[in-house]
Design an enzyme around this catalytic site. Sequence first.
Site, PDB file in Angstrom:
ATOM      1  N   ASP A  52       0.814  -1.215   0.000  1.00 30.14           N
ATOM      2  CA  ASP A  52       0.000   0.000   0.000  1.00 30.14           C
ATOM      3  C   ASP A  52       0.846   1.263   0.000  1.00 30.14           C
ATOM      4  OD1 ASP A  52      -2.142  -1.698   0.063  1.00 30.14           O
ATOM      5  OD2 ASP A  52      -3.183  -0.652   1.677  1.00 30.14           O
ATOM      6  N   ASN A  94      -4.771  -2.187  -4.444  1.00 32.35           N
ATOM      7  CA  ASN A  94      -5.987  -2.372  -3.649  1.00 32.35           C
ATOM      8  C   ASN A  94      -5.917  -1.518  -2.388  1.00 32.35           C
ATOM      9  OD1 ASN A  94      -8.518  -3.383  -3.104  1.00 32.35           O
ATOM     10  ND2 ASN A  94      -7.814  -5.356  -2.331  1.00 32.35           N
ATOM     11  N   GLY A  96      -7.043   1.313  -0.391  1.00 30.70           N
ATOM     12  CA  GLY A  96      -8.067   2.319  -0.153  1.00 30.70           C
ATOM     13  C   GLY A  96      -7.498   3.579   0.471  1.00 30.70           C
ATOM     14  N   ASP A 325     -11.323  -2.922  11.772  1.00 30.17           N
ATOM     15  CA  ASP A 325     -10.333  -3.839  11.202  1.00 30.17           C
ATOM     16  C   ASP A 325      -9.879  -4.880  12.224  1.00 30.17           C
ATOM     17  OD1 ASP A 325     -10.413  -2.711   8.717  1.00 30.17           O
ATOM     18  OD2 ASP A 325      -8.684  -1.402   9.038  1.00 30.17           O
ATOM     19  N   GLU A 353     -11.144  -5.057   1.461  1.00 34.98           N
ATOM     20  CA  GLU A 353     -10.401  -5.762   0.418  1.00 34.98           C
ATOM     21  C   GLU A 353     -11.196  -6.918  -0.175  1.00 34.98           C
ATOM     22  OE1 GLU A 353      -7.202  -3.585   2.663  1.00 34.98           O
ATOM     23  OE2 GLU A 353      -9.209  -4.350   3.009  1.00 34.98           O
ATOM     24  N   HIS A 397      -5.032  -9.358   3.359  1.00 34.95           N
ATOM     25  CA  HIS A 397      -3.994  -9.565   4.368  1.00 34.95           C
ATOM     26  C   HIS A 397      -4.564  -9.925   5.729  1.00 34.95           C
ATOM     27  CE1 HIS A 397      -4.408  -5.129   5.716  1.00 34.95           C
ATOM     28  NE2 HIS A 397      -5.332  -5.352   4.792  1.00 34.95           N
ATOM     29  N   ARG A 398      -5.679  -9.306   6.099  1.00 36.39           N
ATOM     30  CA  ARG A 398      -6.207  -9.553   7.441  1.00 36.39           C
ATOM     31  C   ARG A 398      -6.823 -10.945   7.570  1.00 36.39           C
ATOM     32  NH1 ARG A 398      -4.642  -5.367   9.802  1.00 36.39           N
ATOM     33  NH2 ARG A 398      -4.851  -3.264   8.950  1.00 36.39           N
ATOM     34  N   LYS A 429       0.624  -6.434   2.078  1.00 37.07           N
ATOM     35  CA  LYS A 429      -0.139  -5.185   2.054  1.00 37.07           C
ATOM     36  C   LYS A 429       0.172  -4.335   3.275  1.00 37.07           C
ATOM     37  CE  LYS A 429      -4.912  -3.504   1.676  1.00 37.07           C
ATOM     38  NZ  LYS A 429      -4.738  -2.676   0.481  1.00 37.07           N
ATOM     39  N   GLY A 456      20.533 -40.095  -0.387  1.00 39.10           N
ATOM     40  CA  GLY A 456      21.003 -40.674  -1.635  1.00 39.10           C
ATOM     41  C   GLY A 456      22.511 -40.602  -1.753  1.00 39.10           C
TER      42      GLY A 456
END
Length: 666
Positions: A52, A94, A96, A325, A353, A397-398, A429, A456
């Site tokens: 962002d 994205n 805001g 949020d 988002e 992201h959240r 973000k 191996g």
Amino acid sequence: MFKIPFLDLPPLRGAAGTVRLPGSKSISNRVLLLAALSEGKTVVRDLLASDDTAVMLESLRTLGCGVWREGDAVVIDGLGSRLRAKQAKLFLGNAGTAMRPLTAALAVLAATQGGDFEVSGVPRMHERPIGDLVDALRALGCTIDDLGNPGYPPLRLRGPSALALDTPVRLRGDVSSQFLTALLLALPLVAEQDVRIEVIGELISKPYIEITLALLARFGIAVKREGWEAFVIPAGSRYVSPGEVFVEGDASSASYFVALGAIAATEAPLRIEGVGSESLQGDVRFIEAAAAMGAEVQAGPNWLEVRRGAWPLRGLTLDCNHIPDAAMTLAVMALYADGPTTLTNIASWRVKETDRIAAMATELRKLGAAVDEGPDWIRVQPLQDWKPASIRTYDDHRVAMCFSLAAFNGLVTEQAVPVRILDPHCVAKTFPDYFETLFGVVAANAADIPVITIDGPTASGKGTLADEVAKALGFGVLDSGALYRVTGLAARRAGLDLDDGVAVAAIVPSLKLRFSNGNVFIGAEDVSARLRAEATGLLASQVAVHPQVRTALQQLQLDFRRLPGLVADGRDMGTALFPDAALKVFLTASAATRAERRYKQLISKGISANIEGLREDLEARDERDKNRSASPLEPAQDALLLDNSALGIEESVTQVLGWWQQRRPF
């Protein structure tokens, strides 16, 4: 940062330590725009480094701002409210916090100074409403064209046009507080007279407006308030740079670690630095909700300490308008509660988002939870019968960070399950190093941390395969063959007698050894080239004969079993070191094929070689390794055989990842 399709979190059991938060996204982008609109230079410290802020910085450069770094700080040489570029196309991802304020600022600047600007973003941004802000700006007199669906980005902002500053600018307050923030940041640019903003209806997310007002004051704008109904920008307002601004830690990001402390910090509190009792951000009030659910919280000016109190957590009903949020974190905490948790007044989740109410409900149900939802609320029942789930993150992201907390299900159920986070990179973000930070303060049972072993013979390509598989899964790497070389090299540098096994073994625990992208590091030093030298190989042979050294290295190898998982390559990883590995691969190829590969490798480095001699050496070494008394070279009984004689590295990696997916419960 995990730039991989998915990240698997094994069951996690505890938390302890200290977390330093990244800068606040909300404050970072507000400060960047304010600095850009001010006269002179502003030094911004502790700026969030994220997707962002990256799009905001690039937009400011495009608009003619000087932007550069001085050490850890970012310096903005502001526009002084004057446009330097009169035409630009800005891509805002994205974000805001970039789209809404830049739209408003460019709309009023284009109206008063002339200009032609386009603002756009990712497809999801074009689904996030901006119509209320656009309507308010058009009523003011700004010319704004819809380039897609009306009421949504992309938009064209152009001028000049006359502004009607003598009438109030009216704006709905019940969709997004970012619309009001955008007007508050933009209108000081045209405040030849008092400019009045009136809010229609109830204003949501008021704490974010408090942030905006506090930052405006830092840049010289003293907004007059009439409660939450009206705001007046005084005539003659002018942005003045404070010279230096510090960005405090992100309070929304703190919520995940506050929740972590409430769930899993049982022995000592989890300390969170960067936010505290003096924070500007309303989301710091998340600690009140966490305390209501049972967390024990102490707060200082710039720190929090959280530990588990009530257990299970207490279910609650909460109006989340003040922490929109951070409230998402409560929905996952609810899984560990003693009763239902209902979160209300969260309509804004639906225009973020992603539609966060729908997303949280869908993904919680994958874990087995009973969830009800409405237009502006969600109710989550506690969970006992957990299911392993692959969590879709919706490029949000959240969502990714919230659901990492579901990995602690082993604290409430005997049948602990892993959790898969799809597209973990979306946390870039706001918190690019979120998962690394999480792994630094959580604990898991060693048996729960997944291990893939790749054993191996010499020159079969174990190291390359291990590196690529680990990279695809986000796992750590253990190159056991390099350990003896590193030990020999470190012992020689320390001036030790290589015949003194006790002395050589004593330095092993202090080796700060790590493997990354095919290279070997001691501390910050890349010693890969030195380890390949013939002389270093001889040192390895000298120290490998000591039982004390082999014992010390065995413990060191076991210590590489760290979150989120390990890919270990060697000759006895699946038999002696990690017999409980979830997937064991025995990689081989014919001696002729391996000799040809080694021959090409040496020739490419300008080293002369004889392919027949190389083949004979490999065959002799295979024989010795198979017949040695300690950990002879042989496949583990449950190992899957992979002959890569006719396979390229991509095909081999695809095969191993396919086997791994078959072992996963998702």
